[in-house]
Design a protein around this motif. Sequence first.
Motif, PDB file in Angstrom:
ATOM      1  N   LYS A   3       0.834  -1.193   0.000  1.00 31.67           N
ATOM      2  CA  LYS A   3       0.000   0.000   0.000  1.00 31.67           C
ATOM      3  C   LYS A   3       0.870   1.245   0.000  1.00 31.67           C
ATOM      4  O   LYS A   3       1.897   1.288   0.664  1.00 31.67           O
ATOM      5  CB  LYS A   3      -0.837   0.028   1.271  1.00 31.67           C
ATOM      6  N   SER A   4       0.411   2.263  -0.705  1.00 37.23           N
ATOM      7  CA  SER A   4       1.094   3.553  -0.666  1.00 37.23           C
ATOM      8  C   SER A   4       0.921   4.167   0.715  1.00 37.23           C
ATOM      9  O   SER A   4      -0.067   3.924   1.402  1.00 37.23           O
ATOM     10  CB  SER A   4       0.473   4.470  -1.719  1.00 37.23           C
ATOM     11  N   ILE A   5       1.867   5.017   1.109  1.00 35.97           N
ATOM     12  CA  ILE A   5       1.731   5.708   2.397  1.00 35.97           C
ATOM     13  C   ILE A   5       0.492   6.602   2.412  1.00 35.97           C
ATOM     14  O   ILE A   5      -0.038   6.886   3.470  1.00 35.97           O
ATOM     15  CB  ILE A   5       2.995   6.538   2.741  1.00 35.97           C
ATOM     16  N   PHE A   6       0.023   6.983   1.217  1.00 35.50           N
ATOM     17  CA  PHE A   6      -1.174   7.832   1.180  1.00 35.50           C
ATOM     18  C   PHE A   6      -2.462   6.999   1.255  1.00 35.50           C
ATOM     19  O   PHE A   6      -3.554   7.561   1.336  1.00 35.50           O
ATOM     20  CB  PHE A   6      -1.145   8.755  -0.044  1.00 35.50           C
ATOM     21  N   LEU A   9      -2.083   7.164   5.403  1.00 32.52           N
ATOM     22  CA  LEU A   9      -2.458   8.516   5.844  1.00 32.52           C
ATOM     23  C   LEU A   9      -3.323   9.120   4.749  1.00 32.52           C
ATOM     24  O   LEU A   9      -2.889   9.918   3.953  1.00 32.52           O
ATOM     25  CB  LEU A   9      -1.225   9.374   6.123  1.00 32.52           C
ATOM     26  N   GLY A  10      -4.536   8.727   4.735  1.00 35.35           N
ATOM     27  CA  GLY A  10      -5.475   9.162   3.726  1.00 35.35           C
ATOM     28  C   GLY A  10      -6.614   8.165   3.690  1.00 35.35           C
ATOM     29  O   GLY A  10      -6.521   7.124   4.330  1.00 35.35           O
ATOM     30  N   PRO A  11      -7.666   8.406   2.991  1.00 33.91           N
ATOM     31  CA  PRO A  11      -7.847   9.601   2.193  1.00 33.91           C
ATOM     32  C   PRO A  11      -8.092  10.855   3.036  1.00 33.91           C
ATOM     33  O   PRO A  11      -8.409  10.765   4.201  1.00 33.91           O
ATOM     34  CB  PRO A  11      -9.105   9.268   1.390  1.00 33.91           C
ATOM     35  N   ILE A  12      -7.895  12.002   2.351  1.00 36.11           N
ATOM     36  CA  ILE A  12      -8.418  13.251   2.888  1.00 36.11           C
ATOM     37  C   ILE A  12      -9.901  13.215   2.537  1.00 36.11           C
ATOM     38  O   ILE A  12     -10.255  13.036   1.371  1.00 36.11           O
ATOM     39  CB  ILE A  12      -7.722  14.471   2.246  1.00 36.11           C
ATOM     40  N   HIS A 224      -4.381   7.994  -5.673  1.00 41.62           N
ATOM     41  CA  HIS A 224      -3.573   8.748  -4.720  1.00 41.62           C
ATOM     42  C   HIS A 224      -4.338   9.785  -3.934  1.00 41.62           C
ATOM     43  O   HIS A 224      -4.067  10.004  -2.782  1.00 41.62           O
ATOM     44  CB  HIS A 224      -2.399   9.406  -5.448  1.00 41.62           C
ATOM     45  N   HIS A 225      -5.282  10.430  -4.578  1.00 39.93           N
ATOM     46  CA  HIS A 225      -5.934  11.528  -3.873  1.00 39.93           C
ATOM     47  C   HIS A 225      -7.312  11.178  -3.356  1.00 39.93           C
ATOM     48  O   HIS A 225      -8.006  12.038  -2.869  1.00 39.93           O
ATOM     49  CB  HIS A 225      -5.990  12.771  -4.773  1.00 39.93           C
TER      50      HIS A 225
END
Lengths: 226, 290
Positions: A3-6, A9-12, A224-225
Motif C-alpha cells: 500500500k502507498s503511504i497515502f 495517511l489518507g484519504p483526505i 492517490h488523492h
Amino acid sequence: MQKSIFDILGPIMIGPSSSHTAGAEKIGRVARAIADGSLKKAIFYLHGSFANTYKGHGTDKALVAGILDMEADDERIKESLTLAKSMGISVEFVETDLGDVHPNTVKIVIVKTDDTEVSVIGSSIGGGGIVITKINDDEIEYDGKYPLLIIKHKDIHGVISSITGVVADYGINIATLKVGRQARGELASTVIETDAIVPENAIEKISQLNGINSVRKINAIGGHHV
Amino acid sequence: MYRNASELLEATKNLDCNIWEVVLENEIKISDRTASAIRGQMLETFSVMQNSAAFAQESDIKSISGLIGGDAKKVNEYRKNNKTICGDSVNIAISRALSSSEVNASMGRIVAAPTAGSCGILPAAIITAGEQIAASDEQLVNALLTASGIGQIIAKNATLSGAEGGCQAECGSASAMAAAALVEMYGGSPDAAFHAAAIAISNILGLVCDPVAGLVEVPCANRNAMGVVNAMLCADMALAGVTSIIPFDEMIEAMYKVGRQMPVAFKETALGGIAATPTALRLKTEIFHK
Ligand code: SF4
C-alpha cells in the motif's frame, strides 16, 4: 503489492467513517465508472455492518455521492440525496444478506437511461480502501486505481497475445493481467489493468480480433488523492 | 520493500538510517514519484491535519446526531485556566485529538490516519511534539513517513479496520503509528520506535469497537484522546530504554488473531459493548426517530 503511504495517511475525506463514508463513496464511484453512461436509478443492497449502521454513518449519502461522481473530500456529500433527486435519479436502499462476504459490502444495481442494468458488488475493506468483487456475473478483484479491460473470448490459441499486442501498439503499459477459463476450449476471460486509459479505437480493434465475444472498459477513479 | 517490522529494521541497520528514510525510498519505488512530490503531498496532508486538530479547540461544533461536540474546547479552556493533573502538553494533545474527532463527526474534512474514527491521534501527537522541539516542516513530514511505515506493516499483516478487528485495530494502530513517529522525532533509534509501537498495541489489545447508535462519535472521540496519550507514554518509555518483551511483528499477529476471534457484536455493528447499554439504545431511538 504494498500500500502507498497515502493509503495509510489518507484519504483526505469528509467524515465520519473511512469504511462507511469514504469507502462507500469510492465503491459508488467505481460502480458509476463501470456503468459508464447516464443514470436513471440505483438500488443499494446493504450487507452486514453496512445494513446495521448505514443511516448513522451517512453511508447512504456517501454511496449516492459516489454514483454522482463526487470525490471523497467533496463538501456536498452531505446533500447528495437531495442532489440526486434534483437530477432525476431515483435511489433505493435495501437491507439484505449477501452471504459469506466482508462485513462492509454493498451490491449496487444501476439502471441507465437506456434501460440497461449493471450490477456491482464491492466491499469497503478499511481505511477508505475498497475492492470490487463482482461485476454482473463475473468475479473480479479490482480497487479502481487503474483502468481495466475485461475481455470475454474463446479459449483459442494466440488470442491473448493478439489482445496484448493491440494494447502495446498504443504504447500502453500493462500493470496486471489475469486469465481464466471455464474449461479447455470454452469461453475464457482476460482481465487487464493498464497504466493509462486505453483509447476507444484500440477497444474497437480488440473487439474485432478473432474469437472475441465482448470487451468492457472501466476507467479508473485514481488512487492517490481519493 | 519490507513485509514486516524485522525487514524494515534490517533495512535501517544495513543503510544506517531511520525508519522514515526506508519508507520514503520504498514509496519512491512503488509510486514512481520523486521524493519532493511525495514530501509535498505529505505536507498538504499535514495541513488538513492541522486544521482539523485546531478547529474545534476554539470553535463551537456539534456532530450530526448532536451526541458530541464542544469537548475539545472545554479541555483547551480548562488547561489554560487551571492547574491540570497531566500537565499542559498532555492536555493540549487531548484537546487536539478531540478536535479532529469532532470535526469528523460533523461531516467536516479530515485525514483518515489510518481511519476516520482514529483521525485525531496521529495529528495531535505530531503537532504537540513538533511544537515542543520546534520541528521544521521537514521533520514533521519525516514523522508522518515513520508513522506510515508502521501503518503499512499493520495493514499488510493484520487489519486497520474496526469492522474486521475492533477498536484495537483502529485506535490501537493509530496509537502505535504515533508512538513510533514520536520516538524518531525525539532522536530515538528505529528499534526504540518499534518497541514503543509494540507497547502501544499491547496496551490497547482487545479493545472492542462499540459505537453508540452506530455513529463514529461515542466512545470514539474519547478513545482518540486516550490513543494520543498512550502514544506519548509509550514513546517516553521507549526513549527511556524500556523495551517490549514481545516483538512488534508478533504483537500485531496477536492483535489480528484477537480481532478474528472477536464476536461480530464488537466489530462496528453497534450490537455490543457500550452500544448495547440501555442509555445507548435510548439515544439510538431518539436519534433515528426525531
Ligand atoms: S469504537 Fe469503533 S468506530 Fe469508534 S473509533 Fe473505535 S473502531 Fe472506530
